[in-house]
Enzyme design. Structure first.
Site, PDB file in Angstrom:
ATOM      1  N   GLY B  11      29.595  38.759  42.682  1.00 61.85           N
ATOM      2  CA  GLY B  11      30.880  38.309  42.161  1.00 61.85           C
ATOM      3  C   GLY B  11      32.008  39.290  42.432  1.00 61.85           C
ATOM      4  O   GLY B  11      31.863  40.492  42.187  1.00 61.85           O
ATOM      5  N   PHE B  14      37.191  40.423  38.358  1.00 67.66           N
ATOM      6  CA  PHE B  14      37.684  41.697  37.816  1.00 67.66           C
ATOM      7  C   PHE B  14      36.544  42.663  37.559  1.00 67.66           C
ATOM      8  O   PHE B  14      36.624  43.846  37.883  1.00 67.66           O
ATOM      9  CB  PHE B  14      38.451  41.456  36.518  1.00 67.66           C
ATOM     10  N   VAL B  79      24.495  33.234  45.726  1.00 63.46           N
ATOM     11  CA  VAL B  79      23.206  33.695  45.203  1.00 63.46           C
ATOM     12  C   VAL B  79      22.553  32.546  44.449  1.00 63.46           C
ATOM     13  O   VAL B  79      23.194  31.898  43.606  1.00 63.46           O
ATOM     14  CB  VAL B  79      23.406  34.890  44.252  1.00 63.46           C
ATOM     15  N   GLU B 170      49.867  28.089  28.416  1.00 63.20           N
ATOM     16  CA  GLU B 170      50.625  28.460  29.615  1.00 63.20           C
ATOM     17  C   GLU B 170      50.792  27.254  30.534  1.00 63.20           C
ATOM     18  O   GLU B 170      51.871  27.009  31.070  1.00 63.20           O
ATOM     19  CB  GLU B 170      49.919  29.607  30.334  1.00 63.20           C
ATOM     20  N   ASP B 300      32.644  37.632  32.079  1.00 65.88           N
ATOM     21  CA  ASP B 300      32.445  36.354  31.370  1.00 65.88           C
ATOM     22  C   ASP B 300      30.976  36.015  31.177  1.00 65.88           C
ATOM     23  O   ASP B 300      30.620  35.181  30.336  1.00 65.88           O
ATOM     24  CB  ASP B 300      33.113  35.215  32.139  1.00 65.88           C
TER      25      ASP B 300
END
Lengths: 439, 439
Positions: B11, B14, B79, B170, B300
């Site tokens: 991944g 961040f 993966v 938002e 996450d």
């Protein structure tokens, strides 16, 4: 009050845009139809394909271009036919749109000249999706080569360009730059000298419309920068992973870029109109159709002859002038005046071979000066910046070019494939929408 | 010479980026794997979805981010599993990659909480393709409404947002702005007051983690700007063209944006690891796996508990700090030292409601100041600019925001659908490539 004449324009390319602009402040209702909601600045497609610019940098939403023009309306759709008796066009979504004047400016698609396998395996450079997908395809070959170096032996880093006209030459030059700088830094694990650009041209020259000096200069620069340029070479057959030449040679490649030429958009075959070379619509010298004076065809799709009986080249400058011409003629027809012949003001030719290298040939009308090298390259950037629609696009393109020039880097190297509007429409819009939106 | 430990990072979010950066100048070989060749700056996805920024403005090619880091390698791939005995990961293209340390940072996907029809009909906002396609979907509804106004009665201009967390808020604010300015100019033929944003929130509040003052301020601004905000409202069922509420009401809409929450990436189900709430991987307080000290899960996907035994929020700041933490721990383990617990430094929360309106709450560690309105909005822009990877991205984002702010306009309104890498891989890469490249 008398109803205003309805002018329907098929296509938001250079010809269509200029026809619509030419009818500003005229008492007509303009409806422009295009399968995309944006205009594509085709001369810069090769820069999107080589990661120099983003798709959005060379495209502009049609509604935005005309937001100040009160008599203009836009509709996104695909024209499938025209009913000449009832004078309406038929869209794929089965709606009819009636017209008093019709401007057909649907543009061109690639021309495979009957070579087997082109349709199935070749990559083209006519639409924004073509360019975005070519960029992603190129980058993906390097990701594959990095993950499985053994694939390099199967030719995944061989990029074959067929046709050494402006598109092919610009593409070849930009590819070599992409490989030797940006991708060289991205893939230290790869031997980038194994990434090849092989350029096949059937004639003995590159850039045929140009002077012999410009041609040999371009040929020299391309070879000097590492392009494997093969003149007098024709393609016999294209396969998924190779190209067969007439001389019997077979080049392993999964990336054949077809820049050999174009033909009029297939729409013309449905319209039951007289066609001429390259499936272009047969026209009077005034650019309308002999027995249908209210129908004009412009740009790549227009089969209008110059003084020597030759068809005009399928380039932006011709399309722009034809668009303006058609607008003038329709204004005359509304006033009941006679139409006049299209008269092309030739400004000359211009092509870019890569960093600091271009050729520019001003026509006799404009001093006939010929430029080569840095000055021609600079002139090319300048002209294209001016014609690029949208202040912000111009600003961003300039910023990117400046960055790329000094850093030898490229801003955008995302692998992200775009769906062609034609592919989407094939399925039912709604179902199709979902399928491409679902996570 | 002794072989360097291999650190594989799954991944490029961040967490993954910060773990890799934290291992710079360490004697390890890092391999990062992501199904895209770029990092996505997820906090700005909603701006791409509302035509404020281009996809490329909030994404950065992974290889480019790490071009200065010698011990870093990247591989584009998906993966599918891990062999814990042989210590290698298995990619969809059937290659195995062995590791000494494994960092699982595959992120999250939407969580439908078992509501029927979400999977089939809802729109999410987790990937760059999601955002680009949502933008195109929204614009397409307006093109359809313009072409066939009768469709407006079927609700094609009703945009339903489920969930009033930061993402939903938002999105709602940005949508109202897009409608009331840019699209109002694009579609003079439409009555834009018929374009509705309906926001459904199961709890009695918007922005639940925030103070009551911030919540009521946000609620007030959203309503003032025309959002149809419905609190204490839960969704029962989602259909292709409507949403059914628990209270029996049915809202006609072809555009349901699911911002109700996320769950760990489905990869976790294949890995035979202990899971906790939201399918997140059960971890020690040091963020590795109890009986597999060489395996870390971050961001996450990480099921690590804070001092109060609660899982950390699935936000960027947590992922960033966890990435740095994992890098530190692996360095210790290589030296044979003991690992230490993850300690989150909470800086506070920040959300933007739209033009000149935001909420920012600095944590107790940082003075505990609360901002609302213009200052909070400005702070939000500033922080996000700083964290946006890439100078050029920052520059272009700033240029776009400045332009949008003063012109009330949007730069990019192209309808162009992106293909998700997952969809592409489903078919054979080559065939698939061609299919999306052919004209």
């Amino acid at each position: 009050m008398l109803q205003k004449p309805k002018v329907v324009i098929i296509g938001a390319g250079f010809a269509g845009l200029n026809a619509a602009k030419g009818l500003k402040n005229t008492l007509v209702d303009i409806l422009m139809i295009d399968q995309n909601n944006y205009h594509t600045f085709q001369p810069l497609l090769y820069q999107v394909a080589t990661a120099g610019l983003e798709p959005a940098d060379i495209a502009k939403q049609v509604r935005h271009i005309f937001k100040q023009q009160k008599n203009f309306r836009f509709r996104q759709g695909t024209v499938v036919n025209v009913d000449w008796d009832k004078k309406y066009i038929l869209l794929r979504d089965a709606t009819n749109i009636s017209f008093d004047y019709l401007i057909i400016a649907a543009g061109a698609i690639y021309n495979d000249f009957g070579v087997t396998g082109v349709k199935e395996h070749a990559i083209y450079l006519k639409s924004l999706a073509d360019a975005a997908n070519l960029r992603s395809h190129i980058l993906q070959q390097f990701e594959l080569a990095s993950a499985k170096p053994e694939l390099i032996d199967t030719g995944i880093l061989n990029f074959v360009i067929v046709g050494a006209g402006p598109t092919g030459v610009e593409m070849a030059g930009a590819l070599m730059e992409l490989f030797s700088h940006a991708l060289k830094n991205d893939y230290p694990e790869l031997d980038l000298s194994r990434a090849k650009v092989i350029m096949l041209e059937a004639s003995p020259n590159v850039l045929n419309p140009y002077s012999s000096k410009s041609r040999s200069y371009s040929e020299h620069v391309l070879r000097k920068r590492g392009v494997d340029l093969r003149l007098n070479t024709t393609v016999k057959k294209v396969n998924a992973d190779s190209v067969e030449l007439d001389n019997g040679e077979i080049i392993a490649s999964k990336s054949l870029i077809w820049a050999a030429g174009v033909r009029a958009h297939p729409l013309v075959e449905a319209l039951a109109l007289g066609l001429t070379h390259g499936f272009r619509i047969k026209l009077t010298k005034a650019m309308n159709i002999a027995n249908k004076a209210y129908v004009y065809a412009l740009g790549d799709i227009a089969g209008v002859e110059d003084k020597d009986g030759k068809l005009y080249p399928q380039v932006a400058t011709v399309a722009i002038q034809q668009g303006k011409h058609a607008a003038k003629q329709i204004k005359k027809q509304i006033k009941g005046l006679a139409v006049t012949d299209f008269n092309y003001f030739d400004k000359g030719n211009m092509a870019i071979i890569g960093r600091n290298a271009g050729v520019a040939e001003l026509s006799k009308n404009l001093s006939g000066i010929h430029l080569r090298g840095f000055l021609a390259w600079l002139a090319w950037l300048f002209i294209h910046l001016i014609y690029l629609p949208g202040h912000q696009n111009r600003f961003i393109a300039l910023a990117n070019w400046t960055y790329n020039y000094f850093s030898y880097d490229r801003h955008v190297r995302l692998i992200s494939f775009m769906q062609k509007s034609s592919e989407r429409e094939a399925a039912s819009p709604n179902k199709n929408q979902k399928s491409s939106i679902k996570a």
